[in-house]
Design an enzyme around this catalytic site. Structure first.
Site, PDB file in Angstrom:
ATOM      1  N   GLN A 195      11.673  -7.028   5.111  1.00  0.00           N
ATOM      2  CA  GLN A 195      10.258  -6.648   5.055  1.00  0.00           C
ATOM      3  C   GLN A 195       9.366  -7.632   5.807  1.00  0.00           C
ATOM      4  O   GLN A 195       9.520  -8.854   5.698  1.00  0.00           O
ATOM      5  CB  GLN A 195       9.822  -6.540   3.588  1.00  0.00           C
ATOM      6  CG  GLN A 195      10.609  -5.479   2.848  1.00  0.00           C
ATOM      7  CD  GLN A 195      10.185  -5.259   1.416  1.00  0.00           C
ATOM      8  OE1 GLN A 195      11.018  -4.987   0.568  1.00  0.00           O
ATOM      9  NE2 GLN A 195       8.892  -5.350   1.121  1.00  0.00           N
ATOM     10  N   CYS A 228       5.078  -0.086  -0.011  1.00  0.00           N
ATOM     11  CA  CYS A 228       5.340   0.069   1.436  1.00  0.00           C
ATOM     12  C   CYS A 228       6.823   0.186   1.778  1.00  0.00           C
ATOM     13  O   CYS A 228       7.168   0.772   2.810  1.00  0.00           O
ATOM     14  CB  CYS A 228       4.708  -1.087   2.197  1.00  0.00           C
ATOM     15  SG  CYS A 228       4.970  -2.693   1.443  1.00  0.00           S
ATOM     16  N   HIS A 262       8.762  -2.521   8.145  1.00  0.00           N
ATOM     17  CA  HIS A 262       9.822  -2.782   7.163  1.00  0.00           C
ATOM     18  C   HIS A 262      11.085  -2.032   7.598  1.00  0.00           C
ATOM     19  O   HIS A 262      11.062  -0.811   7.800  1.00  0.00           O
ATOM     20  CB  HIS A 262       9.413  -2.281   5.779  1.00  0.00           C
ATOM     21  CG  HIS A 262       8.347  -3.114   5.114  1.00  0.00           C
ATOM     22  ND1 HIS A 262       7.858  -4.288   5.635  1.00  0.00           N
ATOM     23  CD2 HIS A 262       7.698  -2.936   3.921  1.00  0.00           C
ATOM     24  CE1 HIS A 262       6.943  -4.794   4.816  1.00  0.00           C
ATOM     25  NE2 HIS A 262       6.826  -3.985   3.775  1.00  0.00           N
ATOM     26  N   LYS A 279      10.093  -2.062  -8.261  1.00  0.00           N
ATOM     27  CA  LYS A 279       9.174  -1.008  -7.796  1.00  0.00           C
ATOM     28  C   LYS A 279       9.939   0.029  -6.984  1.00  0.00           C
ATOM     29  O   LYS A 279       9.761   1.233  -7.169  1.00  0.00           O
ATOM     30  CB  LYS A 279       8.077  -1.610  -6.920  1.00  0.00           C
ATOM     31  CG  LYS A 279       6.995  -2.337  -7.670  1.00  0.00           C
ATOM     32  CD  LYS A 279       5.942  -2.820  -6.672  1.00  0.00           C
ATOM     33  CE  LYS A 279       5.080  -3.907  -7.259  1.00  0.00           C
ATOM     34  NZ  LYS A 279       4.296  -4.611  -6.259  1.00  0.00           N
ATOM     35  N   SER A 284       3.349  -9.056   7.006  1.00  0.00           N
ATOM     36  CA  SER A 284       2.049  -8.414   6.740  1.00  0.00           C
ATOM     37  C   SER A 284       2.069  -7.619   5.437  1.00  0.00           C
ATOM     38  O   SER A 284       1.015  -7.300   4.889  1.00  0.00           O
ATOM     39  CB  SER A 284       1.636  -7.510   7.901  1.00  0.00           C
ATOM     40  OG  SER A 284       2.597  -6.490   8.106  1.00  0.00           O
ATOM     41  N   GLY A 285       3.259  -7.338   4.926  1.00  0.00           N
ATOM     42  CA  GLY A 285       3.375  -6.653   3.636  1.00  0.00           C
ATOM     43  C   GLY A 285       2.900  -7.511   2.474  1.00  0.00           C
ATOM     44  O   GLY A 285       2.669  -7.005   1.378  1.00  0.00           O
ATOM     45  N   GLY A 304      -9.303  -6.774   3.249  1.00  0.00           N
ATOM     46  CA  GLY A 304      -7.894  -7.199   3.331  1.00  0.00           C
ATOM     47  C   GLY A 304      -7.161  -6.520   4.476  1.00  0.00           C
ATOM     48  O   GLY A 304      -7.741  -5.749   5.256  1.00  0.00           O
ATOM     49  N   ASN A 356       4.619  -0.783   7.731  1.00  0.00           N
ATOM     50  CA  ASN A 356       4.229  -1.016   6.342  1.00  0.00           C
ATOM     51  C   ASN A 356       2.740  -0.871   6.069  1.00  0.00           C
ATOM     52  O   ASN A 356       2.356  -0.430   4.981  1.00  0.00           O
ATOM     53  CB  ASN A 356       4.703  -2.394   5.870  1.00  0.00           C
ATOM     54  CG  ASN A 356       4.316  -3.514   6.800  1.00  0.00           C
ATOM     55  OD1 ASN A 356       4.786  -3.555   7.942  1.00  0.00           O
ATOM     56  ND2 ASN A 356       3.473  -4.403   6.345  1.00  0.00           N
ATOM     57  N   THR A 357       1.876  -1.227   7.040  1.00  0.00           N
ATOM     58  CA  THR A 357       0.447  -1.064   6.722  1.00  0.00           C
ATOM     59  C   THR A 357      -0.090   0.300   7.153  1.00  0.00           C
ATOM     60  O   THR A 357      -1.177   0.689   6.749  1.00  0.00           O
ATOM     61  CB  THR A 357      -0.431  -2.195   7.330  1.00  0.00           C
ATOM     62  OG1 THR A 357      -0.336  -2.146   8.746  1.00  0.00           O
ATOM     63  CG2 THR A 357       0.003  -3.548   6.825  1.00  0.00           C
TER      64      THR A 357
HETATM   65  P1  NAP Z   1      -4.993  -8.511   0.955  1.00  0.00           P
HETATM   66  O1  NAP Z   1      -4.985  -8.693   2.436  1.00  0.00           O
HETATM   67  O2  NAP Z   1      -4.724  -9.707   0.103  1.00  0.00           O
HETATM   68  O3  NAP Z   1      -6.423  -7.870   0.541  1.00  0.00           O
HETATM   69  C1  NAP Z   1      -6.808  -7.748  -0.813  1.00  0.00           C
HETATM   70  C2  NAP Z   1      -8.194  -7.134  -0.911  1.00  0.00           C
HETATM   71  O4  NAP Z   1      -8.558  -7.085  -2.303  1.00  0.00           O
HETATM   72  C3  NAP Z   1      -9.283  -7.932  -0.198  1.00  0.00           C
HETATM   73  O5  NAP Z   1     -10.261  -7.052   0.301  1.00  0.00           O
HETATM   74  C4  NAP Z   1      -9.891  -8.761  -1.339  1.00  0.00           C
HETATM   75  O6  NAP Z   1     -11.226  -9.149  -1.110  1.00  0.00           O
HETATM   76  C5  NAP Z   1      -9.842  -7.752  -2.458  1.00  0.00           C
HETATM   77  N1  NAP Z   1      -9.906  -8.394  -3.777  1.00  0.00           N
HETATM   78  C6  NAP Z   1      -9.091  -9.357  -4.276  1.00  0.00           C
HETATM   79  N2  NAP Z   1      -9.489  -9.700  -5.532  1.00  0.00           N
HETATM   80  C7  NAP Z   1     -10.565  -8.921  -5.806  1.00  0.00           C
HETATM   81  C8  NAP Z   1     -11.437  -8.813  -6.932  1.00  0.00           C
HETATM   82  N3  NAP Z   1     -11.268  -9.558  -8.023  1.00  0.00           N
HETATM   83  N4  NAP Z   1     -12.434  -7.916  -6.877  1.00  0.00           N
HETATM   84  C9  NAP Z   1     -12.625  -7.142  -5.759  1.00  0.00           C
HETATM   85  N5  NAP Z   1     -11.849  -7.212  -4.662  1.00  0.00           N
HETATM   86  C10 NAP Z   1     -10.829  -8.096  -4.699  1.00  0.00           C
HETATM   87  O7  NAP Z   1      -3.935  -7.425   0.502  1.00  0.00           O
HETATM   88  P2  NAP Z   1      -3.400  -6.125   1.319  1.00  0.00           P
HETATM   89  O8  NAP Z   1      -2.140  -6.441   2.016  1.00  0.00           O
HETATM   90  O9  NAP Z   1      -4.539  -5.556   2.075  1.00  0.00           O
HETATM   91  O10 NAP Z   1      -2.987  -5.178   0.111  1.00  0.00           O
HETATM   92  C11 NAP Z   1      -3.946  -4.447  -0.656  1.00  0.00           C
HETATM   93  C12 NAP Z   1      -3.213  -3.643  -1.712  1.00  0.00           C
HETATM   94  O11 NAP Z   1      -2.355  -2.708  -1.059  1.00  0.00           O
HETATM   95  C13 NAP Z   1      -2.317  -4.503  -2.613  1.00  0.00           C
HETATM   96  O12 NAP Z   1      -2.332  -3.968  -3.913  1.00  0.00           O
HETATM   97  C14 NAP Z   1      -0.949  -4.348  -1.971  1.00  0.00           C
HETATM   98  O13 NAP Z   1       0.099  -4.538  -2.894  1.00  0.00           O
HETATM   99  C15 NAP Z   1      -1.005  -2.911  -1.489  1.00  0.00           C
HETATM  100  N6  NAP Z   1      -0.134  -2.629  -0.351  1.00  0.00           N
HETATM  101  C16 NAP Z   1      -0.086  -3.472   0.718  1.00  0.00           C
HETATM  102  C17 NAP Z   1       0.758  -3.151   1.790  1.00  0.00           C
HETATM  103  C18 NAP Z   1       0.889  -4.014   3.008  1.00  0.00           C
HETATM  104  O14 NAP Z   1       1.776  -3.719   3.846  1.00  0.00           O
HETATM  105  N7  NAP Z   1       0.086  -5.070   3.202  1.00  0.00           N
HETATM  106  C19 NAP Z   1       1.507  -1.990   1.737  1.00  0.00           C
HETATM  107  C20 NAP Z   1       1.419  -1.151   0.626  1.00  0.00           C
HETATM  108  C21 NAP Z   1       0.580  -1.479  -0.402  1.00  0.00           C
HETATM  109  P3  NAP Z   1     -11.619 -10.588  -0.478  1.00  0.00           P
HETATM  110  O15 NAP Z   1     -11.327 -10.506   1.000  1.00  0.00           O
HETATM  111  O16 NAP Z   1     -13.060 -10.698  -0.772  1.00  0.00           O
HETATM  112  O17 NAP Z   1     -10.786 -11.633  -1.170  1.00  0.00           O
END
Ligand code: NAP
Length: 353
Positions: A179, A152, A245, A208, A182-183, A14, A329-330
């Site tokens: 925000q 984030c 953000h 949150k 990409s968040g 992700g 944020n990331t």
């Molecule tokens: P994302 O791009 O949607 O990536 C999600 C990841 O989780 C992918 O690697 C996906 O794998 C995997 N996944 C989904 N369902 C799964 C399952 N059932 N079993 C195993 N792996 C699974 O999301 P992201 O933005 O990277 O965010 C990841 C986490 O960090 C989230 O909880 C989000 O709330 C948190 N977060 C994100 C940000 C941000 O700015 N983006 C900031 C703070 C916190 P596949 O590729 O195989 O689907």
């Protein structure tokens, strides 16, 4: 290479997982050896499974690694950095902890768990002691456990609030966020929803920000974390920005302070990561900007890195002071925060051998 600490990454494909791999490519202490994601990706090479979204190229040595399913039995490392979708994390992170892994998580699943520290090492390092309380429960009974970093948008806010809470006390906080897309992960918000638009709703985000801020600024007691009494009201918007953000914040202090005192408290703010000179720690957690029209995501998000940029600090006619902040944020909001937590645990001798 072999002297580095091997780590696994859950959710490696992700947006946050990609940032983690990019940050870990040249990391002096940690080496990613196990990458996992969903059934969609399992069995593929990393380059086949991940839609690489960063400007920096995918480090070649990770491209050919085979992506695993999220099974603790296939994971050879004791330390696991997790960037899973929140629903998946709620099931998978406790299973990894219960199997003896230390899970260093980005997701919301365990953030408000009473025994799980919600850590920003500059702000609430003492909350790490909660980890000891996991030893007798489900999460830690086999020597594993879980720690988390905040949402984030919360992390930029608490870094800016911490010196004010410490120096003057904080009675009330009102924050409005703008925000980045990409968040929302990948593919995130549909282009037709966000192009030329502002969406005044992000599911669960306001709740949150309000609860996480009060937990992080709260006090560790014998019964757990007592949330700070500070009242926090958040309004969250998704805007057509790629990364970064932005937040406009108004604060009411408990003890009245002059503008120069407030400015000095923010500019001089430092914490354990700076004392320990951790590899991912910014030299200055808060950087105050003087220009009247900064920070701006397009120009300032990348250079912010692990710091939070604070601009437009000025008196507020309703509360005491108001300002604008920007955090990446990331980076500071996710991958960089988890990595900083891992480095800090290592420096404190708290990572499992
Ligand atoms: P994302 O791009 O949607 O990536 C999600 C990841 O989780 C992918 O690697 C996906 O794998 C995997 N996944 C989904 N369902 C799964 C399952 N059932 N079993 C195993 N792996 C699974 O999301 P992201 O933005 O990277 O965010 C990841 C986490 O960090 C989230 O909880 C989000 O709330 C948190 N977060 C994100 C940000 C941000 O700015 N983006 C900031 C703070 C916190 P596949 O590729 O195989 O689907």
């Amino acid at each position: 290479m072999s002297s580095k600490i091997p780590v696994g990454i859950l959710g490696a494909t992700g947006i946050v997982g990609q940032r983690l791999l990019s940050l870990l490519d040249q990391h002096p202490w940690f080496e990613p050896v196990w990458l996992a994601a969903s059934e969609r990706s399992e069995g593929k090479t990393y380059v086949e499974a991940a839609r690489w979204r960063l400007a920096q190229p995918l480090p070649a040595r990770f491209a050919g690694l085979t992506v695993q399913g999220p099974e603790p039995a296939t994971c050879p490392t004791r330390v696991v950095l997790a960037a899973l979708d929140a629903a998946a994390a709620a099931r998978i992170e406790p299973a990894f902890a219960a199997a003896g892994k230390l899970v260093i998580s980005n997701s919301s699943a365990l953030r408000m768990h009473p025994e799980v520290p919600l850590l920003v090492p500059e702000v609430n390092p003492e909350h790490l002691q909660l980890l000891e309380r996991q030893r007798t429960g489900e999460l830690g009974r086999r020597g594993g456990g879980a720690i988390t970093n905040p949402n984030c948008s919360t992390i930029g806010l608490v870094l800016a609030l911490a010196p004010l809470a410490r120096g003057f006390g904080l009675r009330r906080v009102q924050v409005t966020t703008m925000q980045a897309i990409s968040g929302a992960g990948y593919p995130g918000v549909a282009s037709l929803d966000i192009l030329g638009n502002v969406v005044p709703y992000i599911a669960n985000e306001e709740e949150k920000m309000e609860s996480e801020t009060r937990k992080i600024l709260g006090r560790l007691t014998r019964d757990g974390i007592e949330a700070a009494a500070t009242q926090v009201s958040a309004q969250c918007n998704r805007v057509a920005v790629e990364d970064g953000h932005m937040e406009t914040v108004s604060v009411e202090l408990e003890r009245k302070a002059g503008l120069d005192e407030v400015r000095a408290a923010m500019a001089g703010f430092r914490g354990r990561p700076q004392e320990l000179e951790l590899p991912t720690a910014p030299a200055q957690p808060l950087i105050l900007l003087e220009a009247a029209d900064r920070p701006q995501p397009r120009f300032d998000a990348e250079r912010a890195g692990m710091s939070v940029l604070v601009g437009r600090l000025r008196p507020c006619p309703v509360f005491d002071y108001k300002f604008t902040l920007l955090s990446h944020n990331t980076l500071r909001g996710a991958a960089g925060a988890a990595l900083l937590n891992a480095e800090w645990l290592q420096a404190e001798g708290r990572l499992p051998a």
